[in-house]
Design a protein around this motif. Structure first.
Motif, PDB file in Angstrom:
ATOM      1  N   GLU A   1      33.728  79.553  46.916  1.00 28.08           N
ATOM      2  CA  GLU A   1      32.755  79.713  48.010  1.00 28.08           C
ATOM      3  C   GLU A   1      32.425  78.363  48.642  1.00 28.08           C
ATOM      4  O   GLU A   1      32.292  78.254  49.858  1.00 28.08           O
ATOM      5  CB  GLU A   1      31.484  80.386  47.499  1.00 28.08           C
ATOM      6  N   MET A   2      32.290  77.342  47.824  1.00 27.99           N
ATOM      7  CA  MET A   2      31.974  76.005  48.344  1.00 27.99           C
ATOM      8  C   MET A   2      33.149  75.433  49.135  1.00 27.99           C
ATOM      9  O   MET A   2      32.955  74.767  50.148  1.00 27.99           O
ATOM     10  CB  MET A   2      31.593  75.055  47.202  1.00 27.99           C
ATOM     11  N   ARG A   3      34.372  75.697  48.672  1.00 29.94           N
ATOM     12  CA  ARG A   3      35.564  75.259  49.419  1.00 29.94           C
ATOM     13  C   ARG A   3      35.571  75.912  50.795  1.00 29.94           C
ATOM     14  O   ARG A   3      35.814  75.242  51.810  1.00 29.94           O
ATOM     15  CB  ARG A   3      36.847  75.645  48.681  1.00 29.94           C
ATOM     16  N   ALA A   4      35.303  77.208  50.826  1.00 28.65           N
ATOM     17  CA  ALA A   4      35.302  77.936  52.093  1.00 28.65           C
ATOM     18  C   ALA A   4      34.229  77.391  53.036  1.00 28.65           C
ATOM     19  O   ALA A   4      34.475  77.222  54.238  1.00 28.65           O
ATOM     20  CB  ALA A   4      35.097  79.423  51.847  1.00 28.65           C
ATOM     21  N   LEU A   5      33.058  77.111  52.500  1.00 23.30           N
ATOM     22  CA  LEU A   5      31.972  76.566  53.315  1.00 23.30           C
ATOM     23  C   LEU A   5      32.340  75.192  53.876  1.00 23.30           C
ATOM     24  O   LEU A   5      32.134  74.915  55.058  1.00 23.30           O
ATOM     25  CB  LEU A   5      30.684  76.477  52.487  1.00 23.30           C
ATOM     26  N   THR A   6      32.902  74.347  53.033  1.00 24.58           N
ATOM     27  CA  THR A   6      33.307  73.014  53.490  1.00 24.58           C
ATOM     28  C   THR A   6      34.408  73.110  54.546  1.00 24.58           C
ATOM     29  O   THR A   6      34.383  72.397  55.548  1.00 24.58           O
ATOM     30  CB  THR A   6      33.779  72.151  52.303  1.00 24.58           C
TER      31      THR A   6
END
Length: 142
Positions: A105-110
């Motif tokens: 999820e954090m990868r996608a947000l970044t």
């Protein structure tokens, strides 16, 4: 994409940069691959040389392009990236398996934020950014 257009970016720029960004501008995935590899090495008390660290970074820059938007693809790509430095065992990935879904999820947000910034930068570069509209939207209290 609508919000970027409302922010003042030209529709033609948004239509090219955003889809291309999801194929080529996976900066969140690259950061994750590099830091996860370094974390596994540090957790297993495996010292790495600067050359090995730079090799991981370089390979992560290339392999991040192959990580699709499917949850779990980054984990598989990380395993392929770790194969470049044989000192780090791929079995060490078990250390981060529990947090991989959250990290996805954090990868996608970044990646999403990076693509938005890239769209604004390219719009400005191509002189296709309405600065007045941008200032008005950023200063609004909606």
């Amino acid at each position: 994409m609508e919000k970027l257009q409302r922010l003042g970016c030209a529709k033609s720029v948004v239509g090219v940069v955003v889809p291309a960004g999801y194929s080529f501008n996976l900066d969140g995935t690259n950061i994750y691959l590099t830091l996860a590899a370094l974390f596994v090495a540090q957790a297993l008390d495996i010292p790495l040389t600067l050359t090995q660290e730079l090799t991981i970074l370089g390979v992560a820059m290339l392999t991040s392009k192959g990580a699709s938007g499917v949850t779990g693809a980054g984990f598989v790509t990380l395993a392929a990236t770790l194969a470049v430095v044989p000192d780090i065992p791929v079995a060490g990935l078990a250390l981060i398996l529990g947090v991989d879904r959250f990290m996805s999820e954090m990868r996608a947000l970044t990646n999403f934020i990076g693509n938005g910034v890239a769209t604004i930068v390219v719009s400005r570069w191509e002189k296709a950014l309405d600065l007045t509209t941008m200032q008005k939207e950023l200063n609004s209290t909606k």
